[in-house]
Enzyme design. Structure first.
Site, PDB file in Angstrom:
ATOM      1  N   THR A   1       0.821  -1.332  -0.366  1.00  0.00           N
ATOM      2  CA  THR A   1       0.092   0.240  -0.219  1.00  0.00           C
ATOM      3  C   THR A   1       0.593   1.299   0.255  1.00  0.00           C
ATOM      4  OG1 THR A   1      -0.032   0.230   2.285  1.00  0.00           O
ATOM      5  CG2 THR A   1      -1.998  -1.335   1.547  1.00  0.00           C
ATOM      6  N   ASP A   2       0.017   2.382  -0.310  1.00  0.00           N
ATOM      7  CA  ASP A   2       1.254   3.496   0.431  1.00  0.00           C
ATOM      8  C   ASP A   2      -0.097   4.721   0.985  1.00  0.00           C
ATOM      9  OD1 ASP A   2      -0.991   4.762  -1.960  1.00  0.00           O
ATOM     10  OD2 ASP A   2      -0.086   4.946  -3.762  1.00  0.00           O
ATOM     11  N   ALA A   3       1.005   6.245   1.175  1.00  0.00           N
ATOM     12  CA  ALA A   3       0.246   6.888   1.720  1.00  0.00           C
ATOM     13  C   ALA A   3      -0.993   7.416   1.523  1.00  0.00           C
ATOM     14  CB  ALA A   3       1.198   7.894   1.945  1.00  0.00           C
ATOM     15  N   GLY A   4      -1.707   6.844   0.121  1.00  0.00           N
ATOM     16  CA  GLY A   4      -3.420   7.006  -0.062  1.00  0.00           C
ATOM     17  C   GLY A   4      -4.067   5.957   0.448  1.00  0.00           C
ATOM     18  N   GLY A   5      -3.278   4.960   1.220  1.00  0.00           N
ATOM     19  CA  GLY A   5      -4.028   4.425   1.340  1.00  0.00           C
ATOM     20  C   GLY A   5      -4.346   3.126   0.712  1.00  0.00           C
TER      21      GLY A   5
END
Lengths: 151, 151, 151, 151
Positions: free
Chosen positions: A27-31
């Site tokens: 995953t990334d900081a965008g969720g």
């Protein structure tokens, strides 16, 4: 040898299915799952499809001194996958060419398509030169697809 | 050859500094840099320190048929790095042993320490056997550290 | 509530085991698994251990508004894992503190230990503040370990 | 407001260039950059182009409550990048639609094209709904491209 093998074969049949769990690493900081990571999922699924078909890539490397390299890929992102999702990657070989394999892979969650990937693989030697897909590997793919259709 | 090289040398001096920008690929659904990715940052910084010291790893591989492998690493996570942060990785060689190098690396943001990493690198041959760090590489490290102290 | 929970509990028992296949994405140009990726394997295994123990991290986030963050980790690399290896990650909780969990994780291949990882997890709120491990999560871990010992 | 903004604008001009060094983390056991990692390189370059254009994504998120999500991407792989290569990612916005941006990105090494990437980005709200690219962001892109043409 008749040259049936030289004209591309269009294979259709049931897809190979491979489950993938989404972890933090994906995953990334965008969720949501980072866009490049769908290609990792796709490659895992292709690897397992080849293993199941009796043509693991270690065989290609050790016995035939060749391997598959991705020449082209396309991804359509429909809906994001999220942490902890249990995904299913469906892999279908669309066409078995002389030196290439075209596949379509769907990333599914509970029957909903999240992403669609198309890849063109080329069979290459250790030095990167394009070569024909070894007959045994080709046969393994055909055999596998027949068994999938019966399933 | 006197055996000065055989007893570990403790190096101290200014650290090598390497800037790293945090991109989406580095973060996770928690909104912070994924814990394993600090090791990527650290390895990038070590690579650039070696290049700057005149001992790029391509030299080690091509001329000396060896490379550095990580034998041990430790990470303390103090504060999370976030998307778009501009970090600085400070690398210090702590000790230059016969066949190993100990380094400390600090991941900083605006003067605040976010993570501290310690690594032990072992010099190994292509087959994975431990060997002494080549004299030329050792000399390059020493020279580099002297120049850092003068700076 | 008696304060048994306040003094750290040393748990021992059978380890949680989680299989991991090594794919191209995990390897590097050295032909082996990239050193940071063992931390990905370890996190997958911890996630599955928690799920099996009945304390999935979605529960922690949704019900208790907290999660585990890695405060410290150490890795000893003994032997490299390679493409296509089928690994087993064994996870043992070593100590259940008030606000921390210490775990040891072994990355095994056919009974041989390739890497050993120690992590200290801290229970933190959404804003990053350290808090006690929720009693229900603590109970789930204890229950799980008892069931492992019986197994 | 005249509706010039509603019909797609075809932008052409000098590309944004962003240097990328290949580290171990980017490579795989085939000795080359792993195919998914070109998408990481591309995203880093797009991020820096936006920052340079005066429209960093933190602005989009904080001021306009929106961000760009990749809807489609295609990659053609011509030649492999290898460990230690110094690459250049050239980014060109091809078309600025109402709610989408089409870009082409070339991964170059010493003037040779290694890979070509096309992406379609959609402007979305925090809940994932498609929205028009904010006028200020659009203006920033146009300004940037004019300045690139003059350069």
């Amino acid at each position: 040898m008749s040259d049936a093998a030289a004209s591309p074969q269009v294979l259709s049949g049931a897809a190979h299915r491979f489950p993938i769990r989404v972890y933090y690493e994906d995953t990334d900081a965008g969720g949501i799952v980072y866009y490049a990571n769908y290609l990792k999922f796709a490659e895992r699924a292709r690897t397992e499809m080849m293993r199941e078909a009796g043509a693991p890539h270690s065989d290609m490397v050790n016995r035939f001194r060749c391997s598959f390299a991705v020449r082209h890929c396309e991804v359509d992102y429909f809906r994001p996958a999220r942490l902890d999702d249990l995904l299913d990657v469906e892999t279908r070989i669309l066409e078995l060419g002389g030196a290439t394999v075209d596949a379509e892979q769907l990333v599914m969650r509970d029957g909903t398509e999240l992403a669609r990937i198309r890849v063109r693989l080329a069979c290459i030697t250790e030095t990167g030169r394009a070569v024909r897909v070894p007959a045994e590997i080709r046969a393994a793919f055909n055999e596998y697809h027949k068994s999938q259709e019966r399933a």
